[in-house]
Design an enzyme around this catalytic site. Structure first.
Site, PDB file in Angstrom:
ATOM      1  CB  CYS A  57      -0.744   0.039   1.143  1.00  0.00           C
ATOM      2  SG  CYS A  57       0.109   0.253   2.699  1.00  0.00           S
ATOM      3  CG  ASN A 273      -2.035   5.017  13.638  1.00  0.00           C
ATOM      4  OD1 ASN A 273      -2.445   4.718  14.739  1.00  0.00           O
ATOM      5  ND2 ASN A 273      -2.787   4.717  12.480  1.00  0.00           N
ATOM      6  CG  LEU A 276      -1.272   4.962  19.383  1.00  0.00           C
ATOM      7  CD1 LEU A 276      -1.636   6.459  19.061  1.00  0.00           C
ATOM      8  CD2 LEU A 276      -2.081   4.477  20.570  1.00  0.00           C
ATOM      9  CG  LEU A 416       9.458  12.254  24.873  1.00  0.00           C
ATOM     10  CD1 LEU A 416      10.704  12.453  26.008  1.00  0.00           C
ATOM     11  CD2 LEU A 416       9.667  10.842  24.335  1.00  0.00           C
ATOM     12  CB  SER A1097       4.892 -27.110 -13.879  1.00  0.00           C
ATOM     13  OG  SER A1097       5.311 -27.135 -12.554  1.00  0.00           O
ATOM     14  CD  GLU A1278       4.126 -27.560  -9.419  1.00  0.00           C
ATOM     15  OE1 GLU A1278       3.546 -27.939  -8.307  1.00  0.00           O
ATOM     16  OE2 GLU A1278       4.206 -28.264 -10.449  1.00  0.00           O
TER      17      GLU A1278
END
Ligand SMILES: Cc1cc2nc3c(=O)[nH]c(=O)nc-3n(C[C@H](O)[C@H](O)[C@H](O)COP(=O)(O)OP(=O)(O)OC[C@H]3O[C@@H](n4cnc5c(N)ncnc54)[C@H](O)[C@@H]3O)c2cc1C
Ligand code: FES
Ligand code: FES
Length: 1347
Positions: A57, A273, A276, A416, A1097, A1278
């Site tokens: 994203c 974030n 959180l 802080l 495959s 594969e």
């Protein structure tokens, strides 16, 4: 500070377009806003994990820095960005970068043309990470490129081509991919003995760099002037956004922030974030008020003083990294010990996106036990500058603060403001250590910060601090031990005592959450040992110019021990891809055999490729979420839906009673009835107006259970309870008992291979649209087998198959995981659609997908092998058990394939192979790339390694001695010619300079005690196809339209493997027209019915033949017209054909290979053909931490005449890296109650870009032919998977070297994955011996092993 009840307008820009949100909801993330906002509809940005862990994203955010006033561009993961945090920001998504409709950006063009896209689901994220890098550094270094991409996962490509595309922008890249070897690939032929390198018709270029459009930074979108004006607004008023449940308050001044914090002391400050957000999402944390200090410049102040550095708590970790790097370059080394230690961890902490978002303050205050920075800040004597309305104060970032002691903590109304980190001083040393499942983008298992201060000019400890992360609920300080060591000399005696004390103080119970307890204990002392050696080295350097009397006390470090000091550095992978060029007489227009770009490559790169969940919202659409069992084996006593139905927006809950037809099968129900068989079994499904409502409703459904017995999770328990899914499968040849009597030696051993999660980037999803007439349904589904979905929906709804049409445009990765399961989701969604009369969209969360769908079968294998002293194996008896989970699914077939393929490349006269699938109370395991081969053959190869150890010969000699050499028959009597196998093996030995490197490895190992290298070469004979004739058929439908354009449809599904591209290459050759005339729209059950799953495959083989057949039929019909007008154009011929009433549509059919297996007789011809290959890998392990780096891999694969070398090499590389993941890092963890813990990228580590071998060469075997397949090209989907085991065997080779040196028995139980934990504990030494061991009977472990 008043908090207005009306929401402010949220203003930001997306791709240069102004967005004004009048009702911005703080709970809405940028990802869902982009995808679901009906005006924007920007579906290029993908959802794959929702936790910031995969990078799918990724978008770029640009903001004006409140302190420097400069515009900063940085990549972020949109799934963790609340839209409210974007006030005044400009967002650029993949759609804003470029488009196939307007102008492609060079990043998009190059990633596609360099073949860096397969399924394309990760591609927009990759593009955005690269694009952001280029916005900041138009000519980045390769290291910057690697760093920028480390937070982006790709499950298909193996990363190499993605890096190759990025390297074209890099300053130092000259196009030659053999950088570092001192020679150019083009000069190789002179020196290299390998025929691959000598041959003139071998190509090493998969794309033409010179043809790329240049990067022109002046063409980029500018930062919107309106946002600049907004940023300059002197008013700085507080902004408030009220959502349905949460209020977001963003003060404009520091004073307002303090006032708000005093008023809402319980409200968290929201910065990145990244702490959180995940807690709110997965732990259910809820905060009705969030305070956002994003606009407060005071939190971003950085100040340098003579004795230290103060960094604002609001600075992002990426910014902190830059600040520290700058300070390190400015100050003398002795002052920057702490800064360098912090920098070291900042390089590997998460990915670039998270470092861009996460703030220093958020990191410190979150006090995660795994925090990488807190242990260093604590030992570095950092202090926290706190501010509230009451004033300011300083507290130390001490052990008490880290433990959360109220007396040492922030008061609720305090924030802080900044962190002060003092300079280090002369005679002071600070170091940081960390060990994670893989080097990059993985939370640490254990980390540590260590600092020692010596009395000036001596090695007497004046001060010592040691803190550890990952060994308790918070960062743990070994304060007591440190105090007791004060005044001691820095010598071996101190080391011994320190280790004992540390183990005593940092005690970890056997049941500790997170598990890996003994490993963690070992790391506690191993890290200290590393620190001891490092400091010793530094002391020596210091003492040299200032000789002091004590210097003679300094213990000498043997040169062989110095390797303990070096960390593995991330290196930018290099490599060459070799393939045979097409015949010089082949017409230019004929694309077969050429490295043609993936048909959707450019659309992947621009985000315009539409995946299932990108289909725009349809009228009256509803969302579905699944309710799953929390018990492993229990009776369902009651289901109370009432509370869920009360939730606004909830429309209905679908249970088994709503199914009009059949509810799956007796043993495998779609929706549970009466009892559940595993945690994660689907019980019912909520239908609601939005996905958020549906998910909230799930929490409200109350299900009561009554536990049943016996509950079985492990293979061991299944064997004990005789709990199996199907009868044993067995193959036998020769007389094994007699052979065992005649051999020189016999070895017996066990092998455990863990399961594997598919981790396709696109989770399971389906959209079911009921039509108004005749019970018709349109189903858009991400599947490898639409016909199976269609059939299952038909029987579930009790309507004929012909009413149901399944559409598959493309699938964001399948790997076997989308063969069986999509039918379940399709059917449940279809029941919902039928019941409600609404379209239903079902998109699985990553957590649910991993919980519900199962994966590769864990395996337990036992072998007994009889052999002569020269290494000739005379008898081999292997018995395998796979953990099938709670239903049959594909487990019987997997067992059969496993047994059929166990012999791999070896001719052994007396063989017995047996296999059973265990019935357990885990989610049902299913098909996965390789279908049993990667697990089973690990047993065979482990057995070979064990024989080698007993004979005192290198494993490759045993492999060679026992390999098939001439035309022969397999254990099931299928004839084959192993010529290509031998050629691959020899080429691999040659191209990798194996024998030379084996000697170099031995030399290295003699010189280094704490680092060991290992090398292994593995042969492979992989059978392609299904072991059943009826599965080897395919159909195609080709229409020619009157303008000459051609629509091709076939039964294969585009999973990223490039099947559509290959099909158009076939059609182009057959119809003798350029590919630009041809198009594939989708796979649909309405155009080609009764399709076979795209798997084994063989999809391109069988469907290619069908397309060829259809095209040949059409061309035959056109022949008279062409003959009549040979100089005519294609368009003229088509027009004439239409005029003459010649059908321009044809169905092609391939009545495929015969394949059968008679299990009674143990004979058959189950496979159409074999793919051969060999891989050589070299690794280096750190015996003290268990980490490894992959130095080099060489693969030689027999593709015969590749239809498309770029796609085929991509398949080999991608499968290899996926295999490497299976064998080294991907570890599924289950609780003793059968709950899967590892349900996301944080806990389950698939390989990242940093895991690619430093040198990675792939060659397709030249001049190889087969009459069996289309244009003599073999299916490669594969086979590469198993070659990843060469890394595993290289690791075990290195471990064996360590054990030999330490005089420990070389035969150890083979366990895959060879994680750092396994490697560390296998390299037993004084530190592993030192740790306390628990009696397993005395506690309940955190996790269980199910293989
Ligand atoms: C995918 C991923 C990978 C990660 N990998 C690692 C890793 O490898 N190693 C590692 O150590 N960490 C890792 N992390 C954790 C990461 O470092 C932290 O989540 C991050 O530093 C928190 O910063 P934030 O700004 O996002 O905090 P937020 O989530 O915004 O806030 C966290 C908490 O801090 C408080 N807070 C924030 N600022 C202040 C302030 N100024 N004053 C008072 N309270 C404040 C908030 O009230 C809140 O309670 C990872 C996280 C993710 C999502
Ligand atoms: S979906 Fe956002 S990082 Fe995975
Ligand atoms: S191409 Fe990267 S996940 Fe498929």
């Amino acid at each position: 500070m008043p908090c207005p009840s009306r929401s402010d307008e949220l203003v930001f820009f997306v791709n240069g377009r102004k967005v004004i949100e009048r009702n911005a909801d703080p709970e809405v993330t940028l990802l869902s806003f982009l995808r679901k906002n009906w005006i924007l509809c920007l579906t290029g940005t993908k959802y794959a994990c929702g936790r910031g862990g995969c990078g799918a994203c990724t978008v770029m955010v640009s903001k004006r820095d409140p302190t420097s006033q400069e515009i900063r561009h940085f990549s972020v993961t949109a799934c963790l960005v609340p839209i409210c945090s974007l006030y005044g920001a400009a967002v650029t998504t993949v759609e804003g970068v470029g488009s196939i409709k307007t102008r492609l950006h060079p990043v998009q063009e190059r990633i596609a043309k360099s073949h860096g896209t397969q399924c394309g689901f990760c591609t927009p994220g990759m593009v955005m990470s690269m694009y952001t890098l280029l916005r900041n550094h138009p000519q980045p270094s390769e290291e910057q490129l690697l760093e920028a991409l480390a937070g982006n996962l790709c499950r298909c490509t193996g990363y190499r081509p993605i890096l190759a595309s990025g390297k074209t922008f890099c300053l130092e890249s000259n196009g030659c991919q053999q950088k570092g070897t001192g020679k150019c690939c083009l000069d190789l032929e002179e020196n290299d003995s390998s025929s691959l390198c000598r041959k003139r018709d071998i190509c090493t270029e998969l794309f033409v760099k010179e043809a790329f459009q240049p990067l022109d930074p002046t063409q980029e979108l500018i930062f919107p002037p309106e946002l600049l004006r907004m940023a300059e607004d002197p008013e700085k008023r507080t902004l408030t956004f009220h959502g349905e449940r949460v209020t977001w308050i963003s003060p404009g001044t520091f004073k307002d922030l303090l006032e708000l914090k005093a008023k809402h002391p319980e409200a968290p400050l929201i910065l990145g974030n990244t702490s959180l957000g995940p807690a709110m999402r997965s732990k259910g944390h809820f905060h009705p008020i969030l305070l956002s200090p994003a606009r407060i410049s005071e939190l971003n102040v950085v100040s340098k003083t003579n004795d230290g550095l103060t960094i604002g708590a609001g600075c992002s970790l990426a910014h902190v990294k830059d600040i520290l790097a700058e300070r390190v370059s400015e100050l003398p080394e002795e002052k920057t010990q702490t800064y360098r230690a912090l920098l070291k961890h900042l390089k590997s902490l998460a990915g670039q996106q998270i470092r861009n978002m996460a703030s220093l303050g958020g990191h410190i205050i979150s006090r995660h036990s795994y925090s990488d920075l807190n242990p260093i800040l604590a030992v570095g004597n950092a202090t926290l500058n706190l501010t509230s309305e009451e004033g300011t104060r300083r507290i130390p970032l001490s052990e008490h603060f880290l433990a959360g002691l109220a007396s040492a903590d922030l008061k609720p109304e305090e924030i802080l403001e900044s962190v002060y980190i003092p300079h280090s001083q002369k005679w002071e040393f600070v170091s940081a250590f960390r060990q994670a499942q893989c080097q990059q983008n993985a939370l640490p298992d254990v980390n540590a910060g260590m600092r020692v201060l010596f009395k000036e000019g001596t090695d007497i400890i004046e001060d010592l601090s040691i803190t550890y992360g990952g060994v308790g609920a918070a960062t743990v300080s070994a304060h007591k031990s440190c105090q007791q060591l004060l005044g001691r000399q820095w010598d071996e005696l101190m080391l011994d005592e320190a280790c004992r004390r540390l183990l005593d103080e940092v005690s970890l119970p056997g049941w500790a959450p997170g598990g890996r307890v003994e490993f963690k204990r070992t790391l506690v002392v191993s890290f200290f040992f590393k620190f001891y050696l490092q400091v010793l080295q530094e002391l020596k350097k210091l003492i040299r110019p200032f000789p002091v009397p004590n210097s003679r006390h300094y213990p000498e470090i043997s040169d062989r021990f110095l390797s303990a000091l070096e960390d593995f550095q991330g290196t930018v992978p290099q490599g060459v891809q070799r393939y045979q060029s097409v015949d010089s007489h082949q017409p230019l227009q004929d694309p077969v055999g050429r490295p043609v770009m993936h048909l959707s490559g450019l659309k992947h790169a621009t985000g315009e490729a539409e995946f299932c969940d990108d289909i725009p919202m349809v009228d009256k659409e509803l969302h579905m979420a699944l309710v799953t069992s929390t018990r492993a084996y229990a009776k369902i006593i009651s289901i109370d839906l009432s509370k869920a139905l009360e939730i606004p927006g909830v429309v209905d809950v679908i249970t088994a009673k709503d199914i009009p037809g059949t509810n799956g099968t007796e043993d495998d129900k779609l929706l549970a009835v009466d009892e559940v068989l595993c945690v994660g079994q689907i019980i019912c499904a909520v239908v609601a107006e939005t996905d958020v409502q549906a998910k909230r409703a799930i929490e409200k459904i109350k299900i009561t259970y009554e536990e049943l017995e016996p509950i079985i999770f492990t293979i061991e328990d299944a064997i004990k309870h005789n709990s199996f899914l199907c009868p044993e499968k067995k193959l036998e040849q020769g007389n094994i008992e007699e052979a065992f009597e005649k051999v020189d030696q016999i070895v017996e051993g066990e092998v455990h291979v863990g399961g594997q999660e598919h981790f396709y980037m696109e989770t399971q999803r389906v959209l079911v649209i009921p039509k108004t007439e005749d019970k018709e349904l349109d189903i858009y589904v991400s599947t490898q087998d639409p016909a199976h979905v269609q059939k299952t929906v038909s029987s579930t709804l009790n309507i004929p198959i012909n009413r149901i049409t399944c559409h598959v445009k493309r699938v964001g990765g399948g790997f076997g995981g989308k063969i069986g399961r999509p039918a379940v989701f399709g059917a449940i969604a279809a029941v919902g659609a039928l019941k409600t009369g609404h379209p239903i969209r079902l998109v699985l969360d990553r957590e649910d997908d991993m919980l519900i769908t199962g994966g590769r079968h864990p395996l337990f294998g036992k072998y007994k092998v009889g052999f002569m002293n020269n290494g000739r194996i005379k008898a081999l008896d292997i018995e395998c058990f796979i953990n099938g989970g709670c239903t049959l699914d594909d487990s019987e077939l997997v067992t059969e394939f496993l047994i059929l393929k166990l012999e791999n490349a070896y001719k052994i006269r007396n063989l017995r192979f047996r296999g059973r699938a265990c019935l357990t109370n885990l989610p049902s395991n299913t098909a996965f790339r390789g279908f049993g081969f990667p697990q089973g053959t690990l047993v065979t190869e482990s057995c070979i390694t064990a024989v080698a150890a007993k004979c005192g010969l290198p494993p490759e000699k045993i492999r060679e001695k026992n390999m098939y050499r001439t035309v022969d028959k397999t254990i099931y009597k299928q004839a084959f010619n192993p010529e290509s196998l031998i050629r691959c093996w020899n080429e691999c030995l040659d191209t990798s300079s194996f024998h030379n490197r084996r000697m170099q490895v031995e030399e290295f190992n003699k010189k280094n005690y704490w680092k060991k290298r290992g090398i292994a070469v593995i042969p492979m004979k992989f059978s392609v196809g299904f072991a059943a004739t009826s599965y080897h058929q395919a159909a195609a439908l080709v229409h020619i339209y009157t303008d000459g354009s051609v629509l091709v449809t076939h039964g294969g599904n585009e999973l990223g493997q490039g099947i559509h591209t290959k099909m158009l290459q076939v059609a182009s050759r057959e119809l003798k027209i350029p590919m630009s005339y041809l198009h594939i729209c989708e796979t649909s059950t309405a155009t080609v019915p009764n399709t076979i799953a795209t798997a084994a495959s063989i999809g391109a083989d069988t469907n290619g033949r069908a397309v060829q057949n259809a095209c040949q039929i059409l061309l035959k019909r056109l022949e008279p017209i062409i003959k009549k007008n040979p100089e005519g154009t294609w368009e003229e011929w088509i027009e004439a054909a239409f005029e003459q009433r010649i059908s321009l549509s044809a169905t092609g059919y391939f009545r495929g290979y015969k394949a059968f297996m008679d299990w009674e007789k143990g004979e058959g011809d189950p496979f159409p053909y074999y793919v051969y290959g060999a891989a050589c890998s070299e690794v280096e392990i750190d015996c003290l931490t268990g980490a490894h780096k992959k130095i080099r891999t060489d693969i030689v694969m027999d593709a015969c005449c590749s239809l498309n070398p770029a796609i085929d090499i991509g398949q080999i590389e991608g499968a290899f890296i996926q295999g490497m993941g299976l064998y080294t890092t991907e570890e599924l963890k289950y609780s003793p109650e059968g709950v899967l813990y590892s349900r996301g990228p944080d806990e389950y580590k698939i390989p990242t870009i940093s895991d690619v071998p430093e040198e990675f060469n792939v060659s397709l075997l030249p001049s190889s032919q087969t009459p069996l397949t289309i244009y003599s090209s073999k299916g490669l989907g594969e086979s590469g998977m198993f070659l990843g085991s060469s890394v595993f065997f290289a690791i075990t080779d290195a471990v064996a070297a360590a054990r030999r040196e330490r005089d420990i028995a070389e035969d150890f139980t083979v366990k895959s994955p060879a994680t750092p934990e396994w490697v560390r504990m296998a390299c037993a030494d004084r530190f592993t011996e030192m740790i306390p061991r628990d009696d397993p009977k005395t506690f309940k472990p955190w996790s269980i092993t199910v293989a």
